[in-house]
Design a protein around this motif. Sequence first.
Motif, PDB file in Angstrom:
ATOM      1  N   GLY A  54       0.815  -1.208   0.000  1.00 18.85           N
ATOM      2  CA  GLY A  54       0.000   0.000   0.000  1.00 18.85           C
ATOM      3  C   GLY A  54       0.845   1.252   0.000  1.00 18.85           C
ATOM      4  O   GLY A  54       1.636   1.472  -0.906  1.00 18.85           O
ATOM      5  N   VAL A  55       0.698   2.080   1.025  1.00 15.86           N
ATOM      6  CA  VAL A  55       1.475   3.317   1.118  1.00 15.86           C
ATOM      7  C   VAL A  55       2.554   3.230   2.200  1.00 15.86           C
ATOM      8  O   VAL A  55       3.063   4.250   2.662  1.00 15.86           O
ATOM      9  CB  VAL A  55       0.569   4.542   1.371  1.00 15.86           C
ATOM     10  CG1 VAL A  55      -0.409   4.723   0.224  1.00 15.86           C
ATOM     11  CG2 VAL A  55      -0.181   4.405   2.698  1.00 15.86           C
ATOM     12  N   TYR A  56       2.917   2.005   2.591  1.00 21.06           N
ATOM     13  CA  TYR A  56       3.933   1.824   3.618  1.00 21.06           C
ATOM     14  C   TYR A  56       5.074   0.941   3.113  1.00 21.06           C
ATOM     15  O   TYR A  56       4.860  -0.009   2.347  1.00 21.06           O
ATOM     16  CB  TYR A  56       3.333   1.178   4.872  1.00 21.06           C
ATOM     17  CG  TYR A  56       2.402   2.091   5.622  1.00 21.06           C
ATOM     18  CD1 TYR A  56       2.892   3.057   6.504  1.00 21.06           C
ATOM     19  CD2 TYR A  56       1.026   2.001   5.440  1.00 21.06           C
ATOM     20  CE1 TYR A  56       2.033   3.909   7.187  1.00 21.06           C
ATOM     21  CE2 TYR A  56       0.156   2.848   6.123  1.00 21.06           C
ATOM     22  CZ  TYR A  56       0.662   3.799   6.991  1.00 21.06           C
ATOM     23  OH  TYR A  56      -0.188   4.643   7.663  1.00 21.06           O
ATOM     24  N   LEU A  57       6.292   1.279   3.569  1.00 22.54           N
ATOM     25  CA  LEU A  57       7.451   0.416   3.416  1.00 22.54           C
ATOM     26  C   LEU A  57       7.886  -0.020   4.805  1.00 22.54           C
ATOM     27  O   LEU A  57       7.728   0.724   5.780  1.00 22.54           O
ATOM     28  CB  LEU A  57       8.595   1.148   2.706  1.00 22.54           C
ATOM     29  CG  LEU A  57       8.314   1.640   1.293  1.00 22.54           C
ATOM     30  CD1 LEU A  57       8.217   3.155   1.279  1.00 22.54           C
ATOM     31  CD2 LEU A  57       9.402   1.191   0.341  1.00 22.54           C
ATOM     32  N   TYR A  58       8.474  -1.224   4.887  1.00 25.99           N
ATOM     33  CA  TYR A  58       8.820  -1.803   6.186  1.00 25.99           C
ATOM     34  C   TYR A  58      10.295  -2.170   6.200  1.00 25.99           C
ATOM     35  O   TYR A  58      10.812  -2.778   5.263  1.00 25.99           O
ATOM     36  CB  TYR A  58       7.981  -3.056   6.448  1.00 25.99           C
ATOM     37  CG  TYR A  58       6.497  -2.764   6.512  1.00 25.99           C
ATOM     38  CD1 TYR A  58       5.878  -2.514   7.729  1.00 25.99           C
ATOM     39  CD2 TYR A  58       5.733  -2.737   5.352  1.00 25.99           C
ATOM     40  CE1 TYR A  58       4.516  -2.236   7.793  1.00 25.99           C
ATOM     41  CE2 TYR A  58       4.377  -2.460   5.403  1.00 25.99           C
ATOM     42  CZ  TYR A  58       3.768  -2.211   6.618  1.00 25.99           C
ATOM     43  OH  TYR A  58       2.416  -1.927   6.678  1.00 25.99           O
ATOM     44  N   ASP A  59      10.962  -1.788   7.302  1.00 28.48           N
ATOM     45  CA  ASP A  59      12.370  -2.128   7.432  1.00 28.48           C
ATOM     46  C   ASP A  59      12.506  -3.582   7.893  1.00 28.48           C
ATOM     47  O   ASP A  59      11.497  -4.260   8.151  1.00 28.48           O
ATOM     48  CB  ASP A  59      13.100  -1.130   8.336  1.00 28.48           C
ATOM     49  CG  ASP A  59      12.731  -1.238   9.808  1.00 28.48           C
ATOM     50  OD1 ASP A  59      12.103  -2.246  10.211  1.00 28.48           O
ATOM     51  OD2 ASP A  59      13.084  -0.316  10.558  1.00 28.48           O
ATOM     52  N   PRO A  60      13.722  -4.109   7.982  1.00 27.91           N
ATOM     53  CA  PRO A  60      13.874  -5.521   8.356  1.00 27.91           C
ATOM     54  C   PRO A  60      13.292  -5.886   9.705  1.00 27.91           C
ATOM     55  O   PRO A  60      12.994  -7.063   9.955  1.00 27.91           O
ATOM     56  CB  PRO A  60      15.395  -5.727   8.322  1.00 27.91           C
ATOM     57  CG  PRO A  60      15.886  -4.721   7.344  1.00 27.91           C
ATOM     58  CD  PRO A  60      15.016  -3.517   7.555  1.00 27.91           C
ATOM     59  N   ASP A  61      13.106  -4.897  10.585  1.00 26.60           N
ATOM     60  CA  ASP A  61      12.504  -5.167  11.892  1.00 26.60           C
ATOM     61  C   ASP A  61      10.988  -5.031  11.869  1.00 26.60           C
ATOM     62  O   ASP A  61      10.335  -5.148  12.917  1.00 26.60           O
ATOM     63  CB  ASP A  61      13.085  -4.215  12.940  1.00 26.60           C
ATOM     64  CG  ASP A  61      14.571  -4.450  13.167  1.00 26.60           C
ATOM     65  OD1 ASP A  61      14.986  -5.629  13.124  1.00 26.60           O
ATOM     66  OD2 ASP A  61      15.301  -3.467  13.368  1.00 26.60           O
ATOM     67  N   GLY A  62      10.424  -4.742  10.680  1.00 22.72           N
ATOM     68  CA  GLY A  62       8.977  -4.608  10.570  1.00 22.72           C
ATOM     69  C   GLY A  62       8.453  -3.228  10.898  1.00 22.72           C
ATOM     70  O   GLY A  62       7.230  -3.032  10.982  1.00 22.72           O
ATOM     71  N   VAL A  63       9.325  -2.246  11.081  1.00 26.88           N
ATOM     72  CA  VAL A  63       8.898  -0.881  11.377  1.00 26.88           C
ATOM     73  C   VAL A  63       8.377  -0.237  10.094  1.00 26.88           C
ATOM     74  O   VAL A  63       9.031  -0.281   9.042  1.00 26.88           O
ATOM     75  CB  VAL A  63      10.054  -0.061  11.963  1.00 26.88           C
ATOM     76  CG1 VAL A  63       9.632   1.386  12.182  1.00 26.88           C
ATOM     77  CG2 VAL A  63      10.534  -0.693  13.275  1.00 26.88           C
TER      78      VAL A  63
END
Length: 437
Positions: A54-63
């Motif tokens: 969607g409109v979110y990207l997530y870092d390797p920790d799921g943030v």
Amino acid sequence: MSKPAPQMVNGFDGSGLSGLPPQTRELIARREAALGGAYRLFYQRPVEFARACGVYLYDPDGVAYLDAYNNVPSVGHSHPRVTEAVSRQLATLNTHTRYLTDGVVDYAERLLATHTIGPAHAMFTCTGTEANDLALRIARSATGGTGVIVTENAYHGVTAAVAELSPSLGANVPLGAHVRTVPAPVPGPDFTAGVAAAIEDLGRHGVRLAAFLADSLFSSDGVLPDPAGFLAPVADLVHAAGGLYIADEVQSGFGRTGSQMWGYQRHPGLTPDIVTMGKPMGNGLPIAGIAARQPALADFGRTARYFNTFGGNPVCIAAASAVLDVLADEGLPANALQTGGYLKDAISGLAAGSPVLADVRGAGLYLGVDVVSADTGAPSAELAAAIVNAMRDRRVLISATGPRGHVLKIRPPLPFARPHADQFLDAFAAVLDSLNG
């Protein structure tokens, strides 16, 4: 001595490397060793992403990071309909366009129906750069000229032919001798008169005009969408001089302005000869192309062979077709108009109370915000970079643009809705408060 390469306004320069986590430092070192110095990273503290939706990207920790910058995944990161269409087609057939397949024909017909330039043909490439390169070849074939007019901080691509039409790439990428620049359409100077002077100067140097090439929102010049309507007289001048008008819709197209499918359609009476498209066309897959009026393309079609191994391949066509479906079925242009208007009004309200924000401009979900020194009122790239990086630290992604690097560029995926705008505004207000405090 060669001039140093220009730094991005919000680029990583390595100065804060020691403060990054060990695994991030290691990945940056491996990246530099493998890819070299020409590849740049965003932000003083680069961020690594592992997935997106969607409109979110997530870092390797799921943030989660709110994406208010990327227009390539314009219908949203990892959209399930695009993913399904691509997967299905990849499992079925993927080849070039010298075999008969119905997908590319169906898509070309649908794409051309969204344009208002009269009888036209579509041609496909892999990138917006290639689309502009192809448009330039067609213009030269149709007119017999070589001269091109662009704005002073334009960006149109990175091939040899198109990079010399892209002043924003900096002093180490010189403009061609056949290129003339005109000031961006800001209040004050007469833009049409500037184009007329450029045409006259080309003629004085014995250079016949081939084309005027402009991004319909003048994105790299600082996001300059208004006043709508001023480009039609420019096209008349260009045509009178024997040239073609090329509308670069790579950033401004596919419903981003909200009110129309294409940026040039915001200008009554403007009929480009060639429209170039790219970036959001396949929601991340490499497909781009042109729509060219049949008279402009006739000579090129007779005398030149054109083939692009991957341009218009069935898998990318499936992605592009799914994008058109999603734009229509999810009402994303209307959302861009509504949410973009809400966001622009709210940012204008914040600007009224902030000494470091000046003009706020926008069309749909593409906004530009001038950042200035609180003391002098002068454009401030340093403050713009500070805001961009502070937003990143609050997990909201934006960028900066303009000839002085002082314009915040806010250009989210089109599903960006009112709750996302409110999340953006909360972070933005907090950043402004921190600067004022």
